[in-house]
Design a protein around this motif. Structure first.
Motif, short mmCIF file in Angstrom:
data_model
loop_
_atom_site.label_atom_id
_atom_site.label_comp_id
_atom_site.label_asym_id
_atom_site.label_seq_id
_atom_site.Cartn_x
_atom_site.Cartn_y
_atom_site.Cartn_z
N ARG A 202 5.63 10.84 7.01
CA ARG A 202 4.98 11.50 8.14
C ARG A 202 5.95 11.67 9.32
N ASN A 203 6.85 10.70 9.51
CA ASN A 203 7.90 10.79 10.53
C ASN A 203 9.24 10.71 9.82
N PRO A 204 9.89 11.84 9.57
CA PRO A 204 11.13 11.83 8.78
C PRO A 204 12.19 10.94 9.41
N ASP A 205 12.79 10.10 8.56
CA ASP A 205 13.85 9.19 9.02
C ASP A 205 14.57 8.66 7.79
N PHE A 206 15.92 8.76 7.79
CA PHE A 206 16.70 8.31 6.63
C PHE A 206 16.58 6.80 6.42
N THR A 207 16.59 6.04 7.51
CA THR A 207 16.52 4.59 7.38
C THR A 207 15.20 4.16 6.77
N ARG A 247 -2.96 4.04 -10.65
CA ARG A 247 -2.66 2.61 -10.44
C ARG A 247 -1.27 2.44 -9.84
N LEU A 248 -0.31 3.25 -10.28
CA LEU A 248 1.04 3.18 -9.71
C LEU A 248 1.00 3.52 -8.22
N ILE A 249 0.30 4.58 -7.85
CA ILE A 249 0.22 4.96 -6.44
C ILE A 249 -0.45 3.85 -5.63
N GLY A 250 -1.49 3.25 -6.20
CA GLY A 250 -2.16 2.16 -5.50
C GLY A 250 -1.23 0.99 -5.23
N GLU A 251 -0.36 0.64 -6.18
CA GLU A 251 0.56 -0.47 -5.97
C GLU A 251 1.67 -0.10 -4.98
N VAL A 252 2.15 1.14 -5.04
CA VAL A 252 3.19 1.56 -4.10
C VAL A 252 2.64 1.61 -2.68
N GLU A 253 1.40 2.02 -2.53
CA GLU A 253 0.79 2.09 -1.19
C GLU A 253 0.77 0.74 -0.49
N GLN A 254 0.61 -0.33 -1.22
CA GLN A 254 0.46 -1.65 -0.62
C GLN A 254 1.79 -2.32 -0.31
N LEU A 255 2.90 -1.73 -0.69
CA LEU A 255 4.19 -2.30 -0.34
C LEU A 255 4.41 -2.21 1.17
N SER A 256 5.04 -3.23 1.73
CA SER A 256 5.26 -3.29 3.18
C SER A 256 6.74 -3.11 3.49
N VAL A 257 7.02 -2.26 4.45
CA VAL A 257 8.39 -2.03 4.92
C VAL A 257 8.37 -1.99 6.45
N ARG A 258 9.54 -2.12 7.02
CA ARG A 258 9.67 -2.04 8.48
C ARG A 258 10.19 -0.64 8.83
N PRO A 259 9.33 0.22 9.39
CA PRO A 259 9.77 1.58 9.70
C PRO A 259 10.77 1.61 10.85
N ASP A 260 11.60 2.61 10.82
CA ASP A 260 12.58 2.81 11.88
C ASP A 260 12.35 4.19 12.49
N GLY A 261 12.91 4.42 13.64
CA GLY A 261 12.73 5.70 14.30
C GLY A 261 13.73 5.89 15.42
N ILE A 262 13.75 7.11 15.94
CA ILE A 262 14.65 7.47 17.02
C ILE A 262 14.07 6.97 18.35
N ALA A 263 14.92 6.39 19.17
CA ALA A 263 14.47 5.99 20.50
C ALA A 263 14.08 7.23 21.29
N ARG A 264 12.88 7.21 21.83
CA ARG A 264 12.37 8.42 22.47
C ARG A 264 11.49 8.06 23.67
N VAL A 265 11.62 8.87 24.72
CA VAL A 265 10.74 8.79 25.89
C VAL A 265 10.00 10.12 25.97
N VAL A 266 8.67 10.08 25.93
CA VAL A 266 7.85 11.28 25.97
C VAL A 266 7.18 11.36 27.33
#
Length: 377
Positions: A202-207, A247-266
């Motif tokens: 949903r928020n493109p980011d290589f990291t 079932r594969l999608i259900g297991e992948v959905e529950q994996l946890s990662v730490r998202p990264d993003g660009i520092a931004r001031v809106v």
């Protein structure tokens, strides 16, 4: 029996080690987010539906047919399909309104399931309260009808008017029908026939994409997932999940990662709203902010002639211009590589409002001290 003096020391050391262990466990770890909340799966998507219909049963709050010819044409067409000839008649009802009906078709919706619909007035109707939507086909982007809507409207707003005053709460020309449409056509998509599952961030980011791929490979085995670009992660279907992609999608959905993003001031200049990301950093900089107020006061005076003279009464303009400069505030220094909280505290120390903070942030960015994207909307 002699008592060793090392016992109390060891007890204190043991207690200290235990306390440090508890404190270390109490330190919050980096925020983890489910893959389910970061990506969408190719083929698992919603589709927008739209339709044109008629609402009847309104208490004199419908369209004025003289102003909305499409409503009159729709009424005549509906009545003719029901066997009533009104071709040469002039309709004067105000109990009907032309509306647009919108809905969202969830993925894998089966024939016979129901979905919610939103009804919005198209003409000059003042309220849809008490109305009933007649049978309305809902079309997809391909022009095919995928659902049919009908039912009584639920309106949250109301409008009341008298001879000299009126009261309106909410939007009485918009309504909803819970479970108001029945799905008549299914979208053909066989999930088990695909050879790979493609995830779109949903928020493109290589990291973030690489972290998701690493988490999937750790769960399914090396080589199962690969990053195609900053938006797409491709997951190959392992042999044990052939015929069980859900079932594969259900297991992948529950994996946890730490998202990264660009520092931004809106910054929203219209409302003065400022949103600062946690990764925003500011180099060492000194800031001051002053106020300049210019006040123009008009106090016109009336000049009257002397008694028994031939003069005229005139208005003499008088303008008073005052310039006031606010008390100079001392410089506020922000240390190098400050955190979000330190940045907010430093800006609050200036005692300025949100709109002044917008100018300050722009000046910090222009000085090259703000290490973030400054997005003004």
């Amino acid at each position: 029996m002699p008592v060793s003096i090392l016992s109390p020391v060891r007890a204190v050391l043991a207690a200290a080690v235990l306390l440090l262990a508890l404190l270390a466990g109490a330190v919050p770890s980096a925020a983890q987010t489910r893959v389910k909340d970061l990506v969408t799966f190719d083929g698992v998507r919603r589709n927008q539906l739209i339709g044109y219909g008629l609402v009847v049963g309104l208490n004199g709050t419908g369209d004025r047919l003289i102003n909305t010819p499409f409503t009159e044409q729709s009424l005549k067409g509906m009545l003719e399909r029901l066997g009533i000839n009104t071709r040469d008649e002039v309709l004067r009802t105000r109990n009907a309104a032309a509306v647009m009906v919108t809905a969202t078709l969830p993925p894998f919706s089966r024939q016979g399931t129901t979905i919610d619909v939103t009804v919005s007035a198209l003409g000059d109707a003042t309220s849809l309260l008490g109305g009933t939507l007649l049978v309305t086909p809902l079309l997809g982007a391909d022009g095919q009808a995928y659902a049919v809507a009908q039912g009584s409207l639920s309106v949250s707003g109301f409008s009341a008017a008298g001879a000299a005053a009126s009261v309106t709460k909410g939007v009485p020309t918009s309504a909803r029908i819970a479970n108001g449409a029945i799905v008549e056509r299914e979208l053909k998509f066989a999930l088990d026939d695909i050879g790979a599952v493609r995830m779109a961030l949903r928020n493109p980011d290589f990291t973030t994409a690489n972290r998701i791929a690493d988490a999937v490979n750790a769960r399914l085995g090396g080589g199962s997932a690969r990053v195609l670009d900053s938006t797409t992660v491709d997951v190959r279907i392992p042999p044990q999940f052939h015929g069980a992609v859900a079932r594969l999608i259900g297991e992948v959905e529950q994996l946890s990662v730490r998202p990264d993003g660009i520092a931004r001031v809106v910054v929203d200049e219209r409302s003065g709203t400022i949103v600062i990301g946690d990764d925003v950093r500011v180099s060492r900089v000194a800031i001051t902010q002053g106020n300049l107020t210019v006040r123009v006061v008009e106090t016109p005076q009336v000049s009257q002639p002397q008694p028994f003279s031939n003069g005229q009464t005139v208005v003499v303009p008088r303008t008073d211009v005052q310039v006031q400069e606010g008390n100079g505030r001392q410089f506020v220094t922000l240390g190098g590589n400050v955190s979000l909280q330190q940045l907010v505290n430093g800006l609050n120390a200036l005692g300025v409002g949100p709109r002044d903070m917008v100018s300050i942030l722009q000046a910090i960015k222009a000085a090259g001290a703000l290490h973030a994207d400054l997005e003004i909307i």
